[in-house]
Structures are given as C-alpha cells and as structure tokens.
Scaffold this motif. Structure first.
Motif: not given
Ligand code: C2O
Ligand code: CU
Length: 579
Positions: A1-19
C-alpha cells in the motif's frame, strides 16, 4: 500500500469510528438497543484498528502522523476507556450508555477535525481546542440526557473545558513569529550587455480565439493562444517588451524554468509591479541555458495562464537540424490545445519533440510507432538515456520532456491522455495500458555534487483552515500556514541547500522553485538511481517525501510554490530569500 492510500484509508477509518460512536450514542438515547449495540461495537472495532494505519504511516515519516499520535491517540484512548467497558456490559436500559457513547463520538470527531482543519505540525493550541470541544459537547449532552451529575463532576467538566478553550484559543491565534516576505521592495535592475540581441514584443489583451472550430474568449499574447514561440541560440540576449492592452488585473512575464536574474523573474509584488493596461515592461537576460522552457504571466496566474497568457521559449545550442517541434499542451475553456499536427517526415531524419505541460495538472504522453529516448527534462540533458518502447511519460504541471528519435519509415504518433497531438501519419495503437517511465531510475547516475548541507528546510504540504485573512478559507498549506504567513526559506549566497518536501494531503502538488534547478536526491527514502535530474517542476504525490538539493547561486527573492495554480492561489506559495 502506498502512503497516499494509507492516508486515505486512515481518514476513512477515522470517519467511520466517529460516525459509529455518534450513531451508537444517538440510537442508545432513542432506546434502539440492537442498532445502538451494533453501531457502537463497529465503532469500537474501527477505533481499535486505527493504530494499524497510524503505525504504517509513521514508518513513512513523523509528518504524516504527528497530530494523530499526539492528539487523536489520547482522545481515542479516552473514548475506548470510557465507552468500551460500558458497551460490553450492555445494560438493560441502553439509554444509560448514551452519554459515554456520545462522548466517544465527540472525542473521535474532534480529533478528526484537527487532522482535516489543522494538520501538521500538531500544536498544543489545536490539542487544547479539541479537548475543550469534547468537554463542552459532553457537558451539554449530560445535561440533556444524563442522570443528574454531582456538582463536583459537572464543575470539573466545565473547568476542563473552559481552561482548554482559553489556552487553546490563545495558542492558536498567537501571532506567527516568522516574518513575512518583504513585498514591494526596490526592484533591482540587472541589465545584461551583449549581442546579438533578439527582440520580441508581446502584447497582452483579451481576444476571441478559435479552438477546434469553437470561438472561445481568451487572454492572449499578440492575439494568439499560445503566444508566439520565442526561440534563441545560446548566448543571445533576449529582449522582450511586454505591453498590456486591456488585461485589467495586470500581466507579467515569468520565464518558467529559466534561471534569470531576480529582477527579470516577473513575479508581481516581489520582483516588479504588475504591468497594467497601457503600461509596458522590458525584460532582458542572456539566454545561457539551452533547452525547452515556457513563459507565462505571473499576475493572477491561476486565471491568467488558464485563459491563455503563455507561450514556448526554446534555446538551442545551434540552429535546429531535422524536425524540432514544441508541443505545449493546454486546456482552454475545456478544449485541448494544440490542434493536432500531422506532417510526414522522411525516414532517417532526427526528430525532437519538446513536450510542455502548461496546465495545472499532470498529463500522460505516449509516443507510438518508434523507440525513443528522453533526451532532456526541464531543459537539462539526461545522462545516458536508454531507448524506450511502449512507455508513457507523466509530465507534471509546468514540466518539459524532450523526446528524440530517428524517423522510421512507418508513421509515428504522440498521444496526450489518449488524444493524438502530433503524428507523421495514421497510427492506431492503444497506449492506455503502457507503464509510465520513472525518471528517478532512468539513465546513468553520477556522484551527487553535495557532500554537506548548509541549510535544510522541510515543507509539509497539506490543507487547513486559514483564519488569518478577512474571510476564513480552507487553504492549501505549507507547514500549517498559508501565503502570506508562511515563513520564507532564508539562505546565503553559495549555501548548499536541501529541501524535504512532504505531501500529507490527498492531492498531487507539482512543486516549482523559481530561479534555480534542484537535483533530486531521493523519493520516499530511496535514492535517485538514474541520470542526475535537475528539475524545476516535479509532482509530489500524496504520501510522497522528496529530498532535493541546490546551490544558492542566484540572489534575490524567489517564489517557491505549487504549480497547480489554483493551489498556489489558495495559499500554497512560499519564498526563498537570500540574506
Ligand atoms: Cu510557472 Cu511561479 O511559475
Ligand atoms: Cu498543489
């Protein structure tokens, strides 16, 4: 996984957790027990999974995770500690866990806001504001939903919130200690003397131009888009008179990639005043760099360049032999330029295609029908370029690649994003699947001419809320600040300078330093292994870390910015300054 996709994946997980926490809390308050348990369990899993992406990103560099480790991790820990055990006990009256679940939701959301609105560097002010937000939201929720808290509990929550708010606000709005760039100083005049002089006049004005059969409103030099091609032989002096007929917002000429004396660099407010309607400015410099360049206005450059104020600058070592064509690619009012050229070329004739990307985003070029070499990038000849077939090249905004080949007996065609722009006859080849050349491993290496660095600067590219102007804006930032609040990089003449450029955002940033070419040292920690690459424009993709170096040999104040011009306009503009 590239760092770019990790940044995106981390953001998605954070949004899901908050929601998940917020949804769990809200449904618990409504006594929807199964839904509440489901959402909250999902949120708990997401929160516990997040350390995986954070640790993976941390390996790419601290810049990517600073605020996640210092602010999001403690808040997530609090969320898990407060909400986790209560959730697992799953009491009969689910409503009794609504407040802890919502608390976890507030904690995750405010950590997310810190990442999205503030980014790097993680500041104490941002952390305290996040805590204040969580405390305030929890206190209100408690009043509405909770059992009557004891006086001590509510007073403690209130005190924590107020203290965090006050300190956080103080820290967040404290003036930036860095001084800005001195604008509107005395513009030095460094006229060159020498002959022969090539004189050109470029008159900027509004115009209607025809693009693929459609009339389009444009801003043009001498009524044409692109403007006239300026060419010279190395050693000539170029004297270009710029006139402005009716461009109300002013024009200048910036010689993109040409390391001219600072006074000729064409950046309004820094090296000259913008040329207003009825005014003129004469640029004069010696053409001592061979290669493919371009010129464009630098006054409201986002609009000006897009509307058509640009053209080709080619400096040849000697008069051209064979076929030598510049292909400046541009998008005008949504229509692609230039119109396709078709000209038969006799077999055996040497051909040089000078590809120029004058748009704000990357273009993909594919040359079909012949093996070719990339002879030069950004005006600098490559060392030992090997022959390529069925390989595409990706040219960043502002960048130039010179492709050379010997005309074969069969037709050749150059495609840009799948569209033919130049051909010697009909070619039907699907080029969409071709791999793209990585210039960092193309050609023959030679030792890096820097052994130590006198100055090092790190530029972390991101997005963030900029509250310093009249209106708040969601800016493109460098080290958490937006132009004009980004501290300049200050160097001394002859310094060996190293830049580390880190992209923590989800957009590509084509980096462009004026007045100097930079040597690529490494990307993502891997040293460049091909020909030395002296670039003036290079794409820093999401998650990438580039190290580049240069000798401070051209005194002045130089723009150093993202060449996605809307980004530059929205804050991603810094300056290199000599002491
Ligand atoms: Cu081609 Cu500062 O720009
Ligand atoms: Cu950018």
């Amino acid at each position: 996984m590239t760092s770019g996709s990790l940044i995106a994946a981390d953001l998605v997980i954070a949004v899901l957790a908050a929601a998940g926490w917020l949804g769990g809390g809200a449904t618990a308050a409504a006594r929807r027990r199964p839904l509440a348990l489901g959402l909250a369990t999902f949120a708990l899993v997401a929160t516990l999974a997040r350390p995986i992406t954070i640790v993976a990103l941390a390996r790419a560099g601290w810049w990517f995770v600073a605020e996640k480790v210092l602010i999001a991790a403690p808040l997530s820990l609090a969320a898990v500690v407060v909400a986790g055990p209560r959730l697992l006990r799953a009491p009969g009256d689910i409503r009794s866990v609504a407040v802890p679940l919502l608390f976890a939701g507030y904690a995750e959301s405010s950590a997310l806001l810190v990442t999205v609105l503030h980014g790097y560097p993680a500041s104490a002010g941002a952390g305290l504001l996040a805590v204040a937000g969580v405390a305030a939201a929890t206190a209100v929720t408690w009043r509405v939903l909770g059992p009557r808290p004891s006086g001590t509990v509510s007073r403690t929550v209130l005190a924590v919130g107020v203290a965090a708010l006050v300190t956080g606000t103080g820290l967040a709005v404290a003036p930036n200690p860095a001084s800005g760039v001195p604008h509107d100083h005395d513009y030095r005049d460094t006229r060159t003397v020498g002959e022969p002089t090539r004189r050109f006049t470029l008159t900027a004005g509004t115009a209607t131009v025809n693009v693929s059969g459609r009339d389009v409103a444009a801003w043009a030099f001498n009524g044409q888009v692109p403007g006239p091609e300026l060419s010279a032989t190395v050693g000539d002096v170029l004297e270009v008179t710029l006139r402005n007929r009716d461009i109300e917002r002013g024009v200048t000429l910036h010689w993109h990639g040409y390391d001219v004396p600072n006074s000729q660099d064409g950046v309004p407010g820094i090296t000259q005043a913008a040329v207003l309607p009825g005014q003129e400015f004469v640029y004069r410099f010696r053409a001592d760099q061979v290669g493919t360049y371009w010129y464009h206005t630098h006054s409201v450059s986002d609009v000006g360049v897009r509307m058509g104020l640009y053209g080709v600058l080619v400096v040849r070592p000697a008069p051209a032999t064979g076929v030598d064509v510049a292909v400046p690619v541009h998008t005008l009012a949504g229509l692609p330029l230039p119109a396709p050229i078709t000209e038969p070329v006799e077999a055996g004739v040497p051909v040089r295609l000078r590809l120029i990307n004058t748009d704000s985003t990357t273009h993909r070029y594919a040359l079909a029908g012949t093996p070719f070499r990339v002879a030069a990038i950004d005006g600098f000849n490559l060392r030992g370029p090997t022959s390529l077939v069925d390989t595409a090249v990706l040219i960043p905004a502002g960048g130039r690649y010179d492709l050379v080949f010997t005309a074969p007996a069969t037709p050749v065609a150059l495609f840009v994003d799948g569209r033919t722009v130049y051909s010697t006859g009909p070619v039907s080849t699907a080029t969409g699947e071709w791999p793209a050349l990585d210039p960092l491993s193309y050609g023959t290496s030679s030792p890096v001419p820097f052994t130590r660095f006198d100055k090092r600067f790190t530029l972390v590219l991101d997005r963030g809320l900029d509250l310093r102007g009249l209106l708040p804006r969601y800016a493109h930032t460098v080290n958490g600040a937006a132009d004009p609040d980004i501290p300049p990089q200050v160097v001394r003449l002859d310094d060996a300078v190293k830049f580390t450029i880190v992209n923590r955002s989800l957009a590509v940033h084509p980096w462009h330093l004026h007045g100097h070419h930079v040597l690529v040292l490494s990307r993502d920690g891997r040293p460049a292994s091909g020909s030395p690459l002296w670039l003036d424009s290079f794409d820093v993709r999401p998650g990438e870390v580039w190290e580049v170096a240069f000798r401070a040999d051209n005194p002045g104040v130089w723009a150093n910015h993202c060449h996605n011009l809307p980004h530059a306009d929205a804050g991603m503009m810094t300056h290199l300054m000599y002491e």
